[in-house]
Write a protein that holds these residues in place. Sequence first.
Motif, PDB file in Angstrom:
ATOM      1  N   GLU A  58       0.785  -1.168   0.142  1.00 20.57           N
ATOM      2  CA  GLU A  58      -0.088   0.138  -0.060  1.00 20.57           C
ATOM      3  C   GLU A  58       0.942   1.257   0.158  1.00 20.57           C
ATOM      4  N   PHE A  59       2.101   1.262   0.513  1.00 21.01           N
ATOM      5  CA  PHE A  59       2.958   2.456   0.902  1.00 21.01           C
ATOM      6  C   PHE A  59       3.578   2.498  -0.588  1.00 21.01           C
ATOM      7  N   HIS A  60       3.914   1.335  -1.045  1.00 17.14           N
ATOM      8  CA  HIS A  60       4.493   1.410  -2.656  1.00 17.14           C
ATOM      9  C   HIS A  60       3.661   2.016  -3.325  1.00 17.14           C
ATOM     10  N   ALA A  61       2.429   1.708  -3.470  1.00 17.93           N
ATOM     11  CA  ALA A  61       1.106   2.309  -4.388  1.00 17.93           C
ATOM     12  C   ALA A  61       1.095   3.859  -4.179  1.00 17.93           C
ATOM     13  N   MET A  62       1.010   4.178  -2.839  1.00 19.66           N
ATOM     14  CA  MET A  62       1.019   5.585  -2.688  1.00 19.66           C
ATOM     15  C   MET A  62       2.128   6.503  -3.001  1.00 19.66           C
ATOM     16  N   ILE A  63       3.565   5.805  -3.146  1.00 14.36           N
ATOM     17  CA  ILE A  63       4.728   6.387  -3.582  1.00 14.36           C
ATOM     18  C   ILE A  63       4.429   6.831  -5.064  1.00 14.36           C
TER      19      ILE A  63
ATOM     20  N   ASP B 137       6.307  14.598   5.424  1.00 15.20           N
ATOM     21  CA  ASP B 137       6.500  14.692   6.782  1.00 15.20           C
ATOM     22  C   ASP B 137       7.910  13.494   7.022  1.00 15.20           C
ATOM     23  N   ASP B 138       8.458  13.744   8.151  1.00 14.00           N
ATOM     24  CA  ASP B 138       9.393  12.980   8.510  1.00 14.00           C
ATOM     25  C   ASP B 138       9.156  11.460   8.420  1.00 14.00           C
ATOM     26  N   THR B 139       7.955  11.131   8.870  1.00  9.31           N
ATOM     27  CA  THR B 139       7.618   9.554   8.951  1.00  9.31           C
ATOM     28  C   THR B 139       7.494   8.896   7.644  1.00  9.31           C
ATOM     29  N   THR B 140       6.986   9.659   6.629  1.00  7.62           N
ATOM     30  CA  THR B 140       7.009   8.992   5.612  1.00  7.62           C
ATOM     31  C   THR B 140       8.332   8.836   4.931  1.00  7.62           C
ATOM     32  N   VAL B 141       9.281   9.900   4.992  1.00  7.93           N
ATOM     33  CA  VAL B 141      10.585  10.109   4.364  1.00  7.93           C
ATOM     34  C   VAL B 141      11.233   8.957   4.974  1.00  7.93           C
ATOM     35  N   ARG B 142      11.222   8.806   6.467  1.00 13.46           N
ATOM     36  CA  ARG B 142      11.870   7.454   7.081  1.00 13.46           C
ATOM     37  C   ARG B 142      11.406   6.136   6.725  1.00 13.46           C
ATOM     38  N   LEU B 143      10.230   5.909   6.303  1.00 14.00           N
ATOM     39  CA  LEU B 143       9.633   4.656   5.881  1.00 14.00           C
ATOM     40  C   LEU B 143      10.196   4.478   4.341  1.00 14.00           C
ATOM     41  N   LEU B 144      10.281   5.399   3.538  1.00 15.02           N
ATOM     42  CA  LEU B 144      10.827   5.218   2.305  1.00 15.02           C
ATOM     43  C   LEU B 144      11.972   4.915   2.150  1.00 15.02           C
ATOM     44  N   GLY B 145      13.124   5.390   3.203  1.00 12.11           N
ATOM     45  CA  GLY B 145      14.316   4.842   3.518  1.00 12.11           C
ATOM     46  C   GLY B 145      14.432   3.596   3.814  1.00 12.11           C
ATOM     47  N   ARG B 146      13.680   2.896   4.760  1.00  9.42           N
ATOM     48  CA  ARG B 146      13.741   1.706   5.308  1.00  9.42           C
ATOM     49  C   ARG B 146      13.362   0.679   4.073  1.00  9.42           C
ATOM     50  N   VAL B 147      12.279   1.157   3.255  1.00 14.46           N
ATOM     51  CA  VAL B 147      12.028   0.058   2.255  1.00 14.46           C
ATOM     52  C   VAL B 147      13.105   0.078   1.128  1.00 14.46           C
ATOM     53  N   ALA B 148      13.757   1.433   0.817  1.00 13.10           N
ATOM     54  CA  ALA B 148      14.960   1.329   0.008  1.00 13.10           C
ATOM     55  C   ALA B 148      16.053   0.670   0.506  1.00 13.10           C
ATOM     56  N   TYR B 149      16.442   0.624   1.698  1.00 13.20           N
ATOM     57  CA  TYR B 149      17.438   0.173   2.452  1.00 13.20           C
ATOM     58  C   TYR B 149      17.412  -1.670   2.243  1.00 13.20           C
ATOM     59  N   ALA B 150      16.076  -2.065   2.576  1.00 15.18           N
ATOM     60  CA  ALA B 150      15.889  -3.424   2.523  1.00 15.18           C
ATOM     61  C   ALA B 150      15.917  -3.910   1.095  1.00 15.18           C
ATOM     62  N   LEU B 151      15.419  -3.173  -0.084  1.00 19.20           N
ATOM     63  CA  LEU B 151      15.528  -3.243  -1.341  1.00 19.20           C
ATOM     64  C   LEU B 151      17.004  -3.557  -1.886  1.00 19.20           C
ATOM     65  N   SER B 152      17.974  -2.537  -1.236  1.00 22.16           N
ATOM     66  CA  SER B 152      19.288  -2.674  -1.635  1.00 22.16           C
ATOM     67  C   SER B 152      19.799  -3.853  -1.295  1.00 22.16           C
ATOM     68  N   GLY B 153      19.552  -4.096  -0.010  1.00 17.99           N
ATOM     69  CA  GLY B 153      19.916  -5.832   0.390  1.00 17.99           C
ATOM     70  C   GLY B 153      19.592  -6.878  -0.598  1.00 17.99           C
ATOM     71  N   LEU B 154      18.254  -6.815  -0.906  1.00 16.78           N
ATOM     72  CA  LEU B 154      17.769  -7.680  -2.071  1.00 16.78           C
ATOM     73  C   LEU B 154      18.649  -7.708  -3.341  1.00 16.78           C
ATOM     74  N   VAL B 155      18.757  -6.531  -3.939  1.00 25.59           N
ATOM     75  CA  VAL B 155      19.554  -6.362  -4.970  1.00 25.59           C
ATOM     76  C   VAL B 155      20.911  -6.640  -4.917  1.00 25.59           C
ATOM     77  N   ASP B 156      21.515  -6.351  -3.875  1.00 23.55           N
ATOM     78  CA  ASP B 156      22.948  -6.916  -3.770  1.00 23.55           C
ATOM     79  C   ASP B 156      23.252  -8.400  -3.720  1.00 23.55           C
ATOM     80  N   ALA B 157      22.364  -9.060  -3.099  1.00 29.95           N
ATOM     81  CA  ALA B 157      22.459 -10.501  -3.381  1.00 29.95           C
ATOM     82  C   ALA B 157      22.183 -10.947  -4.789  1.00 29.95           C
ATOM     83  N   ARG B 158      21.259 -10.362  -5.467  1.00 30.65           N
ATOM     84  CA  ARG B 158      21.140 -10.566  -6.687  1.00 30.65           C
ATOM     85  C   ARG B 158      22.305 -10.235  -7.542  1.00 30.65           C
ATOM     86  N   MET B 159      22.888  -9.368  -7.259  1.00 27.83           N
ATOM     87  CA  MET B 159      24.216  -8.946  -8.027  1.00 27.83           C
ATOM     88  C   MET B 159      25.408  -9.824  -7.819  1.00 27.83           C
ATOM     89  N   GLN B 160      25.337 -10.406  -6.581  1.00 30.74           N
ATOM     90  CA  GLN B 160      26.522 -11.391  -6.548  1.00 30.74           C
ATOM     91  C   GLN B 160      26.185 -12.537  -7.085  1.00 30.74           C
TER      92      GLN B 160
END
Length: 203
Positions: free
Chosen positions: A103-108, A152-175
């Motif tokens: 739902e957050f992704h759809a809002m973004i 707002d700060d809450t929305t920014v921090r949530l986007l950061g958490r999602v981007a950080y988690a996706l970075s780990g997923l993409v990093d594993a696929r890069m390896q």
Amino acid sequence: MADDATGGNGTATATAPSTVRRLDGAESTELAGLAAVFEDLQYVLRCCEHLVSALAAPRPDPALVEALWTGALVGYVRCFSGRAGLLTEDDLGRLELDGDVGEFHAMIKKLRDHYASRHVNPRESFTIGAAQANDGRPTGVAVVSAPRPLVDDTTVRLLGRVAYALSGLVDARMQEAQSRVLSAAGKLSPAQLSALPLVHLST
């Protein structure tokens, strides 16, 4: 890229090679695409970090906040490009984050369309009226603007958490993709490898 040592995002940690030959196979195309997505996610994280600082100011600069937020939105949604097909909405379920990430992704995505619109001002809405005298006659034209609220700060921090988690997923696929590229390159003879175009390295 060194054969025996890589960093957390698939980049080399050993000494830089003296010669690099361009590979154009399916494996290298996939790895290049993943590297581009990973860099976009890192860009989103940097924008979010700067936004947290900007929003903490007593009087946040609206121009700075809008620029950083627009960049974060555009960079994030680009990672899910249907043309590249490297990240999909199904991947959001693999992140194991609290809350409804879908739902957050759809809002973004909707916010990206709003902030990157070629037709609508994302900062303010405007209403035109007629200034009226006490006797009811119009005396002038009023252009009334209503500023839209900053992110707002809450929305920014949530986007950061999602981007950080996706970075780990993409990093594993890069390896994994890097291993496939190295395997494909290993099937070439030295003469075949030497015949490929040189990649000019910056010094």
